[in-house]
Design a protein around this motif. Structure first.
Motif, PDB file in Angstrom:
ATOM      1  N   PHE A   1      40.127  41.913  46.863  1.00 24.59           N
ATOM      2  CA  PHE A   1      40.371  41.777  45.435  1.00 24.59           C
ATOM      3  C   PHE A   1      41.415  42.802  44.989  1.00 24.59           C
ATOM      4  O   PHE A   1      41.130  43.721  44.223  1.00 24.59           O
ATOM      5  CB  PHE A   1      39.063  41.944  44.670  1.00 24.59           C
ATOM      6  N   GLN A   2      42.622  42.612  45.439  1.00 25.08           N
ATOM      7  CA  GLN A   2      43.686  43.570  45.174  1.00 25.08           C
ATOM      8  C   GLN A   2      44.107  43.530  43.704  1.00 25.08           C
ATOM      9  O   GLN A   2      44.111  42.480  43.064  1.00 25.08           O
ATOM     10  CB  GLN A   2      44.886  43.250  46.088  1.00 25.08           C
ATOM     11  N   GLY A   3      44.438  44.686  43.170  1.00 18.75           N
ATOM     12  CA  GLY A   3      44.961  44.765  41.811  1.00 18.75           C
ATOM     13  C   GLY A   3      43.980  44.277  40.768  1.00 18.75           C
ATOM     14  O   GLY A   3      42.795  44.619  40.763  1.00 18.75           O
ATOM     15  N   GLY A   4      44.480  43.419  39.871  1.00 17.15           N
ATOM     16  CA  GLY A   4      43.674  42.927  38.763  1.00 17.15           C
ATOM     17  C   GLY A   4      42.506  42.061  39.177  1.00 17.15           C
ATOM     18  O   GLY A   4      41.580  41.830  38.388  1.00 17.15           O
ATOM     19  N   ALA A   5      42.514  41.574  40.423  1.00 14.52           N
ATOM     20  CA  ALA A   5      41.406  40.735  40.901  1.00 14.52           C
ATOM     21  C   ALA A   5      40.105  41.524  41.042  1.00 14.52           C
ATOM     22  O   ALA A   5      39.035  40.924  41.191  1.00 14.52           O
ATOM     23  CB  ALA A   5      41.780  40.084  42.232  1.00 14.52           C
ATOM     24  N   LYS A   6      40.176  42.838  41.007  1.00 14.17           N
ATOM     25  CA  LYS A   6      38.951  43.653  41.121  1.00 14.17           C
ATOM     26  C   LYS A   6      37.902  43.264  40.081  1.00 14.17           C
ATOM     27  O   LYS A   6      36.698  43.352  40.333  1.00 14.17           O
ATOM     28  CB  LYS A   6      39.289  45.139  40.975  1.00 14.17           C
ATOM     29  N   ARG A   7      38.359  42.821  38.922  1.00 17.60           N
ATOM     30  CA  ARG A   7      37.418  42.464  37.850  1.00 17.60           C
ATOM     31  C   ARG A   7      36.546  41.272  38.221  1.00 17.60           C
ATOM     32  O   ARG A   7      35.527  41.018  37.570  1.00 17.60           O
ATOM     33  CB  ARG A   7      38.195  42.154  36.572  1.00 17.60           C
ATOM     34  N   LEU A   8      36.930  40.535  39.269  1.00 21.60           N
ATOM     35  CA  LEU A   8      36.192  39.343  39.681  1.00 21.60           C
ATOM     36  C   LEU A   8      35.143  39.634  40.748  1.00 21.60           C
ATOM     37  O   LEU A   8      34.371  38.737  41.111  1.00 21.60           O
ATOM     38  CB  LEU A   8      37.159  38.282  40.222  1.00 21.60           C
ATOM     39  N   MET A   9      35.080  40.846  41.261  1.00 17.41           N
ATOM     40  CA  MET A   9      34.227  41.141  42.408  1.00 17.41           C
ATOM     41  C   MET A   9      32.760  40.816  42.151  1.00 17.41           C
ATOM     42  O   MET A   9      32.063  40.341  43.035  1.00 17.41           O
ATOM     43  CB  MET A   9      34.412  42.593  42.846  1.00 17.41           C
TER      44      MET A   9
END
Length: 267
Positions: free
Chosen positions: A254-262
């Motif tokens: 979940f690189q970058g802004g995708a971290k919020r989806l973890m």
């Protein structure tokens, strides 16, 4: 063991740690003094990692990047911390994960295939999900130390690359990814690739990048879960034919802004 190295506190680190626990019994977390104060529910096997600014390597480090000095130094220093932990704990190999990676596999089981390699990388450049032997880590850390200590042709190549990036007004610069790539190209060690599709499964390079997989409307890999395991549709050509099949992911990055989806993908 499965090993994380993380500096400071973060919201996504507990998700990565607890997800790895679902599939693995032996996990360790290397954290700096500030990060150790953040407790993780479910058992926090945390070990103190030295402050990157107080390491021997920090005395040699020359910043060649538009990214923040502390960020790039931490990214390189983690490999030294990982090496020292393996040495002190008397482990011969590990699976290293960045703290924005969710794991859906057992490291010991996967090692049975990857033990033929000295270390592995994703797309030959990044170590966010990578198997390492202690001997390979020792050689990589020595490789990096020599570059910054001796300032020889390898260091001059780093300077050339950075100045070219500046001339083209490109972001970033010299990072641990570039050093890993150089090491892979110049070492005699055997290097494995994590992102190849093998026996219907693979390890994710970056959720934000297609890598041959279908993307959803938000521009990230379209993932479906079956029996709590993530799958994506992989497309390729064989001769004149276009083919597609379901591939299982052993990890998601979940690189970058995708971290919020973890939190949505932790199963």
């Amino acid at each position: 063991p499965v090993l994380f190295v993380h500096y400071g506190a973060s919201e996504h680190l507990p998700l990565a740690f607890l997800q790895a626990q679902k599939f693995n019994a032996l996990i360790a977390l290397l954290r700096d003094a500030k990060g150790v104060r953040q407790k993780i529910l479910g058992g926090d096997d945390a070990f103190l990692a030295p402050d990157p600014n107080e390491t021997e390597f920090a005395k040699l480090y020359e910043h060649l990047s538009r990214n923040h000095h502390s960020f790039e130094l931490q990214c390189i220093a983690r490999w030294f911390a990982l090496r020292d932990y393996l040495t002190n704990a008397h482990f011969e190999q590990c699976l290293y994960l960045d703290s924005d990676v969710l794991l859906y596999a057992n490291a010991q089981t996967e090692w049975e295939y990857y033990k033929q390699f000295d270390f592995t990388l994703c797309l030959g450049t990044t170590g966010h999900t990578s198997f390492w032997t202690r001997a390979a880590l020792e050689q990589f850390c020595e490789f990096v130390t020599r570059i910054y200590r001796d300032r020889d042709v390898k260091y001059q190549e780093l300077e050339r690359i950075f100045h070219e990036m500046l001339a083209q007004d490109l972001a970033g610069g010299v990072s641990d990814m570039l050093l890993l790539k150089m090491f892979r190209e110049q070492t005699a060690l055997k290097v494995g690739e994590m992102c190849e599709v093998r026996e219907g499964a693979t390890w994710d390079h970056n959720l934000n990048v297609a890598d041959g997989f279908d993307l959803d409307g938000a521009g990230i890999k379209q993932i479906e879960f079956h029996s709590s395991m993530p799958y994506g549709t992989y497309r390729a050509r064989q001769g004149n034919f276009a083919i597609a099949w379901q591939v299982r992911f052993k990890s998601l990055h979940f690189q970058g802004g995708a971290k919020r989806l973890m939190g949505e993908y932790a199963k």
